[in-house]
Design a protein around this motif. Structure first.
Motif, PDB file in Angstrom:
ATOM      1  N   THR A 223       0.617  -1.285  -0.010  1.00 30.85           N
ATOM      2  CA  THR A 223       0.379  -0.225  -0.095  1.00 30.85           C
ATOM      3  C   THR A 223       0.980   1.034   0.015  1.00 30.85           C
ATOM      4  OG1 THR A 223      -0.008   0.065   2.354  1.00 30.85           O
ATOM      5  CG2 THR A 223      -1.972  -0.725   1.230  1.00 30.85           C
ATOM      6  N   GLY A 224       2.337   1.183  -0.252  1.00 33.12           N
ATOM      7  CA  GLY A 224       3.278   2.375  -0.176  1.00 33.12           C
ATOM      8  C   GLY A 224       3.341   2.902  -1.251  1.00 33.12           C
ATOM      9  N   ARG A 225       2.971   4.514  -1.095  1.00 35.11           N
ATOM     10  CA  ARG A 225       3.356   5.033  -2.411  1.00 35.11           C
ATOM     11  C   ARG A 225       4.217   4.959  -3.171  1.00 35.11           C
ATOM     12  NH1 ARG A 225       2.221   8.912   1.385  1.00 35.11           N
ATOM     13  NH2 ARG A 225       0.241   9.430   1.510  1.00 35.11           N
ATOM     14  N   GLY A 234      -4.757   1.565  -0.993  1.00 39.65           N
ATOM     15  CA  GLY A 234      -4.954   3.048  -0.348  1.00 39.65           C
ATOM     16  C   GLY A 234      -6.881   3.958  -0.544  1.00 39.65           C
ATOM     17  N   LEU A 235      -7.386   3.642  -2.076  1.00 35.80           N
ATOM     18  CA  LEU A 235      -8.778   3.473  -1.788  1.00 35.80           C
ATOM     19  C   LEU A 235      -8.906   3.288  -0.719  1.00 35.80           C
ATOM     20  CD1 LEU A 235     -10.625   5.801  -2.820  1.00 35.80           C
ATOM     21  CD2 LEU A 235     -10.597   4.440  -4.474  1.00 35.80           C
ATOM     22  N   ALA A 236      -9.627   1.854  -0.649  1.00 36.81           N
ATOM     23  CA  ALA A 236      -9.322   0.812   0.415  1.00 36.81           C
ATOM     24  C   ALA A 236      -8.844   0.977   1.851  1.00 36.81           C
ATOM     25  CB  ALA A 236      -9.609  -0.995  -0.358  1.00 36.81           C
ATOM     26  N   SER A 237      -7.992   1.405   2.341  1.00 32.38           N
ATOM     27  CA  SER A 237      -7.666   2.204   3.520  1.00 32.38           C
ATOM     28  C   SER A 237      -8.901   2.976   4.151  1.00 32.38           C
ATOM     29  CB  SER A 237      -6.850   1.928   3.403  1.00 32.38           C
ATOM     30  OG  SER A 237      -5.558   0.815   3.322  1.00 32.38           O
ATOM     31  N   LEU A 247      -4.027   6.784   0.670  1.00 33.09           N
ATOM     32  CA  LEU A 247      -4.467   7.089  -1.003  1.00 33.09           C
ATOM     33  C   LEU A 247      -3.664   8.545  -1.885  1.00 33.09           C
ATOM     34  CD1 LEU A 247      -6.885   7.554  -1.604  1.00 33.09           C
ATOM     35  CD2 LEU A 247      -7.896   9.243  -0.486  1.00 33.09           C
ATOM     36  N   ASP A 248      -3.535   7.898  -3.016  1.00 30.95           N
ATOM     37  CA  ASP A 248      -3.182   9.064  -3.369  1.00 30.95           C
ATOM     38  C   ASP A 248      -3.856  10.421  -3.619  1.00 30.95           C
ATOM     39  OD1 ASP A 248      -3.100   9.978  -7.018  1.00 30.95           O
ATOM     40  OD2 ASP A 248      -1.486   9.008  -6.280  1.00 30.95           O
ATOM     41  N   VAL A 249      -2.415  11.452  -3.622  1.00 34.37           N
ATOM     42  CA  VAL A 249      -2.272  12.555  -3.573  1.00 34.37           C
ATOM     43  C   VAL A 249      -3.337  13.273  -4.396  1.00 34.37           C
ATOM     44  CG1 VAL A 249      -1.470  15.199  -3.234  1.00 34.37           C
ATOM     45  CG2 VAL A 249      -0.590  12.790  -1.973  1.00 34.37           C
ATOM     46  N   ASN A 250      -2.787  13.087  -5.358  1.00 37.66           N
ATOM     47  CA  ASN A 250      -3.641  14.120  -6.938  1.00 37.66           C
ATOM     48  C   ASN A 250      -5.177  12.986  -6.695  1.00 37.66           C
ATOM     49  OD1 ASN A 250      -1.202  14.422  -7.969  1.00 37.66           O
ATOM     50  ND2 ASN A 250      -0.857  12.998  -8.780  1.00 37.66           N
ATOM     51  N   LEU A 251      -5.852  12.272  -6.366  1.00 34.87           N
ATOM     52  CA  LEU A 251      -7.174  11.336  -6.505  1.00 34.87           C
ATOM     53  C   LEU A 251      -7.392  12.559  -5.524  1.00 34.87           C
ATOM     54  CD1 LEU A 251      -9.248   9.820  -7.050  1.00 34.87           C
ATOM     55  CD2 LEU A 251      -8.729   7.624  -5.270  1.00 34.87           C
ATOM     56  N   SER A 252      -7.105  12.147  -4.210  1.00 36.81           N
ATOM     57  CA  SER A 252      -7.778  12.967  -2.565  1.00 36.81           C
ATOM     58  C   SER A 252      -8.356  14.887  -3.291  1.00 36.81           C
ATOM     59  CB  SER A 252      -6.149  13.044  -1.421  1.00 36.81           C
ATOM     60  OG  SER A 252      -7.158  13.706  -0.431  1.00 36.81           O
ATOM     61  N   ASP A 253      -7.453  14.860  -3.703  1.00 35.98           N
ATOM     62  CA  ASP A 253      -7.553  16.518  -4.221  1.00 35.98           C
ATOM     63  C   ASP A 253      -8.850  16.304  -5.107  1.00 35.98           C
ATOM     64  OD1 ASP A 253      -5.989  17.434  -3.398  1.00 35.98           O
ATOM     65  OD2 ASP A 253      -4.580  16.961  -4.623  1.00 35.98           O
ATOM     66  N   LEU A 453     -11.398  -5.290  -8.305  1.00 38.06           N
ATOM     67  CA  LEU A 453     -11.100  -3.913  -7.239  1.00 38.06           C
ATOM     68  C   LEU A 453     -10.614  -3.081  -7.944  1.00 38.06           C
ATOM     69  CD1 LEU A 453     -10.657  -5.075  -3.861  1.00 38.06           C
ATOM     70  CD2 LEU A 453     -12.657  -3.710  -4.850  1.00 38.06           C
ATOM     71  N   ASP A 454      -9.547  -3.997  -9.108  1.00 38.91           N
ATOM     72  CA  ASP A 454      -8.751  -2.597  -9.538  1.00 38.91           C
ATOM     73  C   ASP A 454      -9.290  -1.605 -11.020  1.00 38.91           C
ATOM     74  OD1 ASP A 454      -5.388  -1.253 -10.398  1.00 38.91           O
ATOM     75  OD2 ASP A 454      -6.495  -2.469 -12.264  1.00 38.91           O
ATOM     76  N   LYS A 455     -10.765  -2.706 -11.569  1.00 36.84           N
ATOM     77  CA  LYS A 455     -11.303  -2.136 -12.423  1.00 36.84           C
ATOM     78  C   LYS A 455     -12.279  -0.610 -11.791  1.00 36.84           C
ATOM     79  CE  LYS A 455      -9.178  -4.389 -15.655  1.00 36.84           C
ATOM     80  NZ  LYS A 455      -8.575  -3.556 -16.032  1.00 36.84           N
ATOM     81  N   ILE A 456     -12.402  -1.374 -10.741  1.00 34.99           N
ATOM     82  CA  ILE A 456     -13.989  -0.815 -10.233  1.00 34.99           C
ATOM     83  C   ILE A 456     -12.900   1.095  -9.662  1.00 34.99           C
ATOM     84  CG2 ILE A 456     -15.554  -0.164  -8.683  1.00 34.99           C
ATOM     85  CD1 ILE A 456     -16.066  -2.572  -8.466  1.00 34.99           C
ATOM     86  N   TYR A 457     -12.107   0.508  -9.125  1.00 34.22           N
ATOM     87  CA  TYR A 457     -10.927   1.618  -8.940  1.00 34.22           C
ATOM     88  C   TYR A 457     -10.941   2.388 -10.068  1.00 34.22           C
ATOM     89  CZ  TYR A 457      -6.931   4.190  -7.539  1.00 34.22           C
ATOM     90  OH  TYR A 457      -6.125   5.061  -7.023  1.00 34.22           O
ATOM     91  N   SER A 458     -10.245   1.651 -10.795  1.00 33.76           N
ATOM     92  CA  SER A 458     -10.440   2.663 -12.467  1.00 33.76           C
ATOM     93  C   SER A 458     -11.658   3.781 -12.514  1.00 33.76           C
ATOM     94  CB  SER A 458      -9.962   1.692 -13.450  1.00 33.76           C
ATOM     95  OG  SER A 458      -8.445   1.174 -13.236  1.00 33.76           O
ATOM     96  N   LEU A 459     -12.270   2.832 -12.696  1.00 33.85           N
ATOM     97  CA  LEU A 459     -13.745   3.496 -13.006  1.00 33.85           C
ATOM     98  C   LEU A 459     -13.541   4.861 -11.740  1.00 33.85           C
ATOM     99  CD1 LEU A 459     -16.179   3.701 -14.737  1.00 33.85           C
ATOM    100  CD2 LEU A 459     -17.483   1.938 -13.345  1.00 33.85           C
ATOM    101  N   ILE A 460     -13.969   4.651 -10.619  1.00 30.98           N
ATOM    102  CA  ILE A 460     -13.623   6.088 -10.043  1.00 30.98           C
ATOM    103  C   ILE A 460     -13.114   7.137 -10.571  1.00 30.98           C
ATOM    104  CG2 ILE A 460     -13.589   6.588  -7.404  1.00 30.98           C
ATOM    105  CD1 ILE A 460     -14.601   3.398  -6.638  1.00 30.98           C
ATOM    106  N   VAL A 461     -11.473   6.254 -10.636  1.00 31.43           N
ATOM    107  CA  VAL A 461     -10.520   7.554 -10.785  1.00 31.43           C
ATOM    108  C   VAL A 461     -10.787   8.284 -11.937  1.00 31.43           C
ATOM    109  CG1 VAL A 461      -8.267   7.882 -11.722  1.00 31.43           C
ATOM    110  CG2 VAL A 461      -8.557   7.015  -9.696  1.00 31.43           C
ATOM    111  N   ILE A 462     -11.856   7.871 -13.085  1.00 24.67           N
ATOM    112  CA  ILE A 462     -11.589   8.155 -14.365  1.00 24.67           C
ATOM    113  C   ILE A 462     -13.177   8.983 -14.127  1.00 24.67           C
ATOM    114  CG2 ILE A 462     -13.133   8.390 -16.876  1.00 24.67           C
ATOM    115  CD1 ILE A 462     -11.424   5.822 -16.573  1.00 24.67           C
TER     116      ILE A 462
END
Length: 510
Positions: A223-225, A234-237, A247-253, A453-462
């Motif tokens: 889970t480390g950056r 990171g998003l799951a935690s 959690l990715d800083v860019n995603l948090s912003d 989970l990686d595919k759902i994560y990608s959809l959330i990021v988009i």
């Protein structure tokens, strides 16, 4: 609603004392009065009854001539406001005092105290937490040491964070560094950290369990950056435990710019998703009441593990009151339950009442339960129910919380009205699958969970990035936002009232 007026009186006493929060008091009272008045207005029929019957309806809900009823209602309202005002004064005075060091702050070179929360990692790797002071020292080798009390915010150096995470909340620490004055009082910047005493066995167990959950996510690649691990962990935690360290800083912003920061904050949405999944599994064998009681115990354990975050505690209190209502001991009214939760939390967690998370959480849900229901009724028949429910709730929360957002941040993100529900909808299965995937990290199912989970994560990021690209509205003065929100609220309630009058005057077909 006595609970509503008690909550109003409590808010008046709690927030009106410091002038900086007076606009919150105005906002609460304004919206509550609007709701009360328009709920009590006649919803159709003749304005006046036959002569001698005293049949003309008045705005407070009773027919003309029923002065005794009006007096009783006024007495109940006055009593509720007085009780709430007294509770608000008591809650305000129970807030822990500012740090008292016993020696001049500029001379302090070390402090000792107990961690009141799990240290949070900031950009750059440093950490932050609140500390309950026990002692302060000054001079070389603590030439002078005195007892101290109160709370202080502490910034920790990056190299101390792993060890602080290991010991967690409730640990006693000794810090060397210096004090500086921040916007909200003194802040201690630690240069070195020493663990003096471990937390209680219960707190140690909690910290160990949190670490175990994070490490279970880590089985999916780390889970480390920048470690090349699974991006979604990171998003799951963050969504399961409220831990945003990885959690990715860019995603948090991006969540912030998309107007969907509330999705990251543990609240009623997360509690509803997790407890709803549990209820689905146990409702048939245990029944509604049995499942509700088991769910309440689960909620209590979950809040203990995740930490007493204001929005999560608010959701937990409402859940417990809802269980009592299901058992038939209270009336099932969402607005009353919200008001009771506000009173209870402000009594037992007074210090959180000044936090943005607390204020935003209650105002947002207040907007959903009041203004959101009005918008829902206006859109009914024009939009599908599933779309109408999400959009009206989002609009209600946005309109009511807009002045607070402007006051703290100076900008609004209207795109969040649409993007927030969409992101929350995608995040719901992500949260459930993340929990299900915890034991999967130790089984051959790991690649399957990792892939989904990686595919759902990608959809959330988009989705987050698309919404974050829409520009917001910058307004430096929150007063126009407050006026616009109030006028829009009045307009929507007035339109609903006129529509109800029209509908109720139309004779039904035989």
């Amino acid at each position: 609603m006595p609970s509503l007026y008690s909550a109003l009186g409590m808010a008046a006493a709690f927030y009106a004392l410091p002038f900086i929060y007076s606009f919150i008091l105005v906002l609460l009272i304004l919206f509550a009065v609007i709701v009360s008045v328009f709920r009590a207005l006649p919803q159709g029929g003749a304005v006046g009854g036959p002569v001698g019957t005293g049949g003309g309806a008045l705005p407070w809900g009773g027919p003309v001539g029923t002065g005794g009823l009006l007096v009783r209602k006024a007495g109940i309202i006055a009593a509720a406001l007085a009780i709430g005002f007294s509770l608000g004064i008591a809650a305000r005075r129970s807030i822990p005092a500012e740090a008292e060091f016993g020696i001049p702050a500029e001379n302090i070179s070390s402090i000792r105290g107990i961690l009141l929360e799990d240290p949070r990692t900031l950009q750059g790797g440093s950490g932050i937490s609140a500390l309950e002071l026990l002692a302060s020292g000054s001079g070389p080798n603590e030439g002078l040491r005195v007892s101290s009390r109160g709370r202080i915010t502490v910034f920790f150096p990056p190299d101390s964070i792993p060890r602080l995470r290991e010991f967690g909340r409730g640990s006693e620490v000794f810090l060397e560094g210096s004090i500086r004055t921040g916007d909200r009082g003194p802040v201690f910047s630690a240069s070195s950290v020493h663990i003096m005493k471990s937390a209680s066995p219960l707190q140690t167990f909690r910290t160990g369990l949190r670490i175990a959950i994070i490490e279970a996510f880590g089985n999916y690649g780390g889970t480390g950056r920048g470690q090349g691990g699974a991006d979604w962990t990171g998003l799951a935690s963050a969504l399961v435990l409220g831990v945003r360290d990885d959690l990715d800083v860019n995603l948090s912003d991006g969540f912030r710019d998309a107007g969907a920061s509330y999705v990251l904050a543990l609240s009623g949405m997360h509690l509803a998703i997790i407890s709803g999944a549990l209820a689905f599994l146990i409702r048939r064998p245990l029944g509604i009441r049995g499942a509700s009681i088991v769910g309440a115990l689960f909620v209590l354990v979950y809040i203990f593990i995740a930490g007493p975050q204001p929005s999560l505690v608010r959701s937990g209190i409402m859940y417990f009151i809802g269980v009592i209502a299901i058992l038939g001991l209270l009336k099932r009214d969402s607005l009353s339950i919200l008001c009771f939760a506000f009173i209870i939390q402000l009594i037992f967690q007074s210090e959180t009442g000044l936090s943005l998370s607390f204020i935003f959480s209650y105002l947002a849900l207040f907007g959903i339960l009041t203004l959101g229901q009005v918008i829902r009724s206006l859109f009914k028949g024009y939009l599908p129910d599933i779309l109408n429910n999400s959009l009206s709730a989002s609009l209600g929360a946005f309109i009511v919380t807009a002045p607070v957002i402007l006051f703290y941040f100076g900008s609004l993100r209207p795109i969040g009205i649409i993007a927030g529900p969409i992101i929350a909808l995608i995040a719901s299965p992500f949260i459930i699958l993340s929990i299900v995937a915890l034991p999967g990290g130790f089984t051959p199912l790991l690649p399957i969970f990792d892939f989904i989970l990686d595919k759902i994560y990608s959809l959330i990021v988009i989705t987050v990035n698309l919404a974050a690209g829409v520009p917001g509205i910058r307004i430096s003065n929150p007063l126009p936002g407050l006026l616009c929100s109030a006028l829009l609220c009045l307009l929507l309630y007035f339109v609903e009232w006129k529509i109800n009058l029209y509908r109720n005057r139309i004779e039904s077909f035989n």
